[in-house]
Design an enzyme around this catalytic site. Structure first.
Site, PDB file in Angstrom:
ATOM      1  N   TYR A   1       0.854  -1.192   0.000  1.00 55.03           N
ATOM      2  CA  TYR A   1       0.000   0.000   0.000  1.00 55.03           C
ATOM      3  C   TYR A   1       0.889   1.241   0.000  1.00 55.03           C
ATOM      4  O   TYR A   1       1.971   1.232   0.596  1.00 55.03           O
ATOM      5  CB  TYR A   1      -0.867  -0.011   1.264  1.00 55.03           C
ATOM      6  CG  TYR A   1      -2.359   0.187   1.017  1.00 55.03           C
ATOM      7  CD1 TYR A   1      -3.003  -0.423  -0.045  1.00 55.03           C
ATOM      8  CD2 TYR A   1      -3.126   0.973   1.885  1.00 55.03           C
ATOM      9  CE1 TYR A   1      -4.359  -0.262  -0.244  1.00 55.03           C
ATOM     10  CE2 TYR A   1      -4.483   1.141   1.695  1.00 55.03           C
ATOM     11  CZ  TYR A   1      -5.097   0.523   0.628  1.00 55.03           C
ATOM     12  OH  TYR A   1      -6.451   0.692   0.428  1.00 55.03           O
TER      13      TYR A   1
ATOM     14  N   GLY B   1      -6.832  -1.157   6.157  1.00 56.46           N
ATOM     15  CA  GLY B   1      -7.707  -1.567   7.244  1.00 56.46           C
ATOM     16  C   GLY B   1      -7.165  -2.781   7.987  1.00 56.46           C
ATOM     17  O   GLY B   1      -6.616  -3.718   7.389  1.00 56.46           O
TER      18      GLY B   1
ATOM     19  N   ASP C   1      -8.708  -5.211   9.372  1.00 57.80           N
ATOM     20  CA  ASP C   1      -9.352  -6.471   8.991  1.00 57.80           C
ATOM     21  C   ASP C   1      -8.754  -7.029   7.704  1.00 57.80           C
ATOM     22  O   ASP C   1      -8.510  -8.240   7.588  1.00 57.80           O
ATOM     23  CB  ASP C   1     -10.863  -6.286   8.858  1.00 57.80           C
ATOM     24  CG  ASP C   1     -11.254  -5.187   7.892  1.00 57.80           C
ATOM     25  OD1 ASP C   1     -10.412  -4.318   7.549  1.00 57.80           O
ATOM     26  OD2 ASP C   1     -12.437  -5.166   7.474  1.00 57.80           O
ATOM     27  N   ARG C   2      -8.471  -6.149   6.742  1.00 57.22           N
ATOM     28  CA  ARG C   2      -7.861  -6.604   5.493  1.00 57.22           C
ATOM     29  C   ARG C   2      -6.451  -7.137   5.752  1.00 57.22           C
ATOM     30  O   ARG C   2      -6.044  -8.159   5.194  1.00 57.22           O
ATOM     31  CB  ARG C   2      -7.826  -5.466   4.475  1.00 57.22           C
ATOM     32  CG  ARG C   2      -9.199  -5.033   3.992  1.00 57.22           C
ATOM     33  CD  ARG C   2      -9.133  -3.749   3.171  1.00 57.22           C
ATOM     34  NE  ARG C   2      -8.504  -3.958   1.871  1.00 57.22           N
ATOM     35  CZ  ARG C   2      -8.160  -2.945   1.052  1.00 57.22           C
ATOM     36  NH1 ARG C   2      -8.377  -1.686   1.427  1.00 57.22           N
ATOM     37  NH2 ARG C   2      -7.602  -3.206  -0.117  1.00 57.22           N
TER      38      ARG C   2
ATOM     39  N   THR D   1     -19.997  -5.230   5.309  1.00 56.44           N
ATOM     40  CA  THR D   1     -20.584  -3.898   5.133  1.00 56.44           C
ATOM     41  C   THR D   1     -20.062  -3.270   3.850  1.00 56.44           C
ATOM     42  O   THR D   1     -20.799  -2.671   3.075  1.00 56.44           O
ATOM     43  CB  THR D   1     -20.244  -3.005   6.338  1.00 56.44           C
ATOM     44  OG1 THR D   1     -20.713  -3.635   7.527  1.00 56.44           O
ATOM     45  CG2 THR D   1     -20.907  -1.647   6.190  1.00 56.44           C
TER      46      THR D   1
ATOM     47  N   THR E   1     -38.808  -5.203 -10.176  1.00 56.34           N
ATOM     48  CA  THR E   1     -37.792  -4.348  -9.567  1.00 56.34           C
ATOM     49  C   THR E   1     -37.006  -5.034  -8.446  1.00 56.34           C
ATOM     50  O   THR E   1     -35.777  -4.938  -8.421  1.00 56.34           O
ATOM     51  CB  THR E   1     -38.431  -3.046  -9.061  1.00 56.34           C
ATOM     52  OG1 THR E   1     -39.067  -2.389 -10.167  1.00 56.34           O
ATOM     53  CG2 THR E   1     -37.385  -2.117  -8.464  1.00 56.34           C
TER      54      THR E   1
END
Length: 223
Positions: free
Chosen positions: A72, A79, A81-82, A104, A154
């Protein structure tokens, strides 16, 4: 004690953890991957102090840990969690992996067999996609539909569209890695909606619901 327990509560019901955790033996240490913000972090600290008199350690992404190299641009912005999922995947599979975490938010991360995390994408999760349509276009505030070919109403159109959007993202990144590496990556699905997407993914894949926990366990061995 060697026992393993698992469960889940909604962030909106975080105080329910006190009731759940009260039934557990006192832990020696507590490692937490928190991406829900400082208010939740403060609540977790309070719960751990009240139950066991312990202060939890909140993991943060670093440049290198447990065989994983974080590419990164700003490693500490990834994050927790990642980061834990990447460490879990590398130490379990030791292959090129595509980790699709479906909660989420939906995150899809690329991990090479040598432990390099090259990057990944973030898009809204299933519920966020549906709620954003409902808020933006009130006429689309409808109940959950079915997953069908060529939807003719829909609710089905929304549910099927969201699924196809996520599937398309996974397939696109899978194709990119295959072109770059000359070998197909192992596709790993985790998170609350993993079963839904894994069932619709026609290529070979695995479901690994507790990948974050496996990463935390590996990180805990270093502390």
């Amino acid at each position: 004690s060697g026992r393993v327990s698992s469960g889940d509560v909604a962030v909106s019901d975080i105080n329910n953890l006190s009731f759940r955790w009260k039934m557990l033996d006192k832990p020696d240490r507590l490692l937490i991957a928190n991406v829900a913000g400082s208010a939740v972090e403060a609540q977790l600290i309070e719960i751990c102090h009240e139950l066991w008199g312990l202060t939890p350690f909140f993991i943060k992404a670093t440049s290198v840990s447990c065989g994983v190299t974080n590419c990164y641009d700003e490693p500490d912005k990834l994050g927790a969690d990642r980061w834990a999922s990447l460490i879990g995947a590398h130490n379990i599979y030791r292959k090129d992996c595509l980790i699709a975490s479906l909660g989420t938010a939906t995150t899809i991360d690329t991990l090479y067999s040598d432990g390099r995390f090259l990057g990944g994408i973030i898009l809204p999760g299933f519920d966020l996609m549906k709620s954003s349509l409902s808020k933006t276009v009130p006429s689309l505030s409808v109940p959950d539909g079915r997953i069908v070919q060529l939807p003719r109403n829909t609710p089905d159109a929304i549910s099927t569209g969201i699924l196809i959007a996520v599937l398309g993202a996974v397939k696109e990144l899978r194709s990119q890695i295959t072109c770059q590496r000359g070998v197909e990556p192992k596709v790993i699905f985790c998170g609350g909606h993993a079963r839904r997407i894994a069932g619709a993914f026609k290529e070979q894949s695995v479901m690994h619901q507790h990948l974050v926990i496996d990463g935390l366990l590996k990180i805990g061995q270093l502390r």
